[in-house]
Every structure is written in C-alpha cells, then in structure tokens.
Design an enzyme around this catalytic site. Sequence first.
Site, PDB file in Angstrom:
ATOM      1  N   ASP A   1       0.817  -1.291  -0.124  1.00  0.00           N
ATOM      2  CA  ASP A   1      -0.042   0.357  -0.366  1.00  0.00           C
ATOM      3  C   ASP A   1       0.973   1.286   0.147  1.00  0.00           C
ATOM      4  O   ASP A   1       1.427   1.568   0.943  1.00  0.00           O
ATOM      5  CB  ASP A   1      -0.752   0.191   1.250  1.00  0.00           C
TER       6      ASP A   1
ATOM      7  N   HIS B   1      -0.368   8.402   3.940  1.00  0.00           N
ATOM      8  CA  HIS B   1       0.588   6.966   5.058  1.00  0.00           C
ATOM      9  C   HIS B   1       2.051   7.623   4.885  1.00  0.00           C
ATOM     10  O   HIS B   1       2.580   7.155   5.726  1.00  0.00           O
ATOM     11  CB  HIS B   1       0.372   5.875   4.805  1.00  0.00           C
TER      12      HIS B   1
END
Length: 295
Positions: free
Chosen positions: A188, A193
């Site tokens: 991911d 993030h």
Amino acid sequence: MPIDAASALAAAPRTDEIAWEPGDVQLYHLALGAGRPATDPGELRYVLESRLRVLPSFATVAGAGAPGVIRTLSLPGVDTDLARVLHAGQRLALHRPVPPRGTARTTTRVTAAYDKGTAALLVTRTDAADADGTLWTEEAEVYVRGEGNWGGERGPSARSAPPADGPDAVVDRPTREDQALLYRLTGDLNPLHADPEFAARAGFDRPVLHGLCTYGITLKAVVDTLLDGDPARVRGYGARFTGVVYPGETLRVRMWRAGGGVVRVTGEAVERGVRVLTGTVTGTDTVTRSAARSG
C-alpha cells in the site's frame, strides 16, 4: 473527473493473478507489530517460518496487490483525486485458512455506488480462488469526498454502538513512529501514509496509519486474547473505520463476546480519546472464557 457510477457498476470484473510466500506473510505480521517480545512463543508463530500461522487479514495484501482503496481507483468509471479518498470499511470472509505460500486468481468488481450527498461511497468485492476453490472474499468501502449529488441511492446506514456493558477484554497496542513506513512495504504505497505534504492536502496534520494496518492489529489482538492464538479459528471479520491512528499512538482494543463465536470490537486512539474502528470478528463457538483484562 467525477465518478461515473453507471459505468463502474456495468464494467466487467478485473482479474489478476497473485502469489505469495512465507516471507510476505512474515513482513505483514512484522508490519502489524508482531514479534515483540522477540522470544515469545506466541509471537514467533507469526514470524518464524518453521511454525508460521497466517493471520487472515493478510488476504488484504496477499500478492502485494493493490489494497482496497488503490484497487478501487483503478476500476472503470472511477477517476478521482487520491487526496479526496478515504477507506471507510473492510469485510473479509474466509472459506479456508490462508496458507503461508500460495497462488490465486482474484476477481474484483464494483458492487454498489451510493450517493451520500457530499460524497460517494463505492463498494468493491474481490474473490480469491486457487485450484481447490474459493479462498476468501473481501469487500472494501471507499469514501470519495466531493463526488455525491448525482441523484443515486443513499444506501444503508451502518452506524452501530458498542455494547452497553463492560468489555470482556481490553488490550493496548502501542504503534511505532515508523509503523506506516514499514506497513507500506506490504504493497500500500498511498502517499497519505508517508508524505507530510500529501497528508496536509488530504486534511491531516501529518501522515496517518493505514486503516488496514489498524484492521490487522485489531484482529491480531482478538486472536491472541480470545481465540487461543489460533488464526485458523477466524471465519470472518468486518470493520468500519471511524477515525485515524497517527503512527506512535496507542491503539486500545476492547472486545465483547456476543455469543455464537462472535466478538464485537472497538479500537481507540488512546492519546486523543478518539474511536477509530468498530467491528465484528466471527470465529468458532468455543471462544476462550478465561481471558483477563489488561491495559
């Protein structure tokens, strides 16, 4: 471009071939915080190849395939700015235990598109099957801000309150400051993030932990606390993401036995007192009755 709900729903399913090995499983478990303490037999089952057991939530990253949010944005009829997208929920049904090594064919399609007024909510379903049949089915709910008001169905309300009585178990799981940087190695690569500038554009003070990392940490807490540390006892797991965890915060997981092998769970970012997850784990009917509170 706006989301074309009709095109997304009418599109042919997307099919991919995936493969994974024990090292992929070990990396995933380490990215959830497994292996601490490093000599704990209960932790070694997640990180040592000679006794490796697979946490079912590994299915969300198996084959290093695109996770729910990124996978959804690659489907026909879905073209939007990633900074406007949030992972709203994830459901997983296990047809068989996930093996530590395997290959599978995944089939993904959009199954619902709801008009929330100020946003769109897309639901995608992915089925994974190997030579012996279906392994797992997962559904991702993806919330896209600013893409509503096309006159579509609003969809069901999924709000649910935790049980009124006290939980049967409470555990705290501290997260590392670099936890999101480690977890993104499972596949991911959403910059939300890792990149402070992108996170600010998305409306956050700093990069946030992946919702699916919180999802996996919570499931591991349930398995270790109420299912005798046996991931194979999990039959299903569904959760909604109601807030975010910032790397370095402590995730407090509360668990309620609901009968019939069902465990209700909530997750809270302790430092801010914010609930970040509500969900249900479905396991076997023989849930351990002796778990003690901690944390």
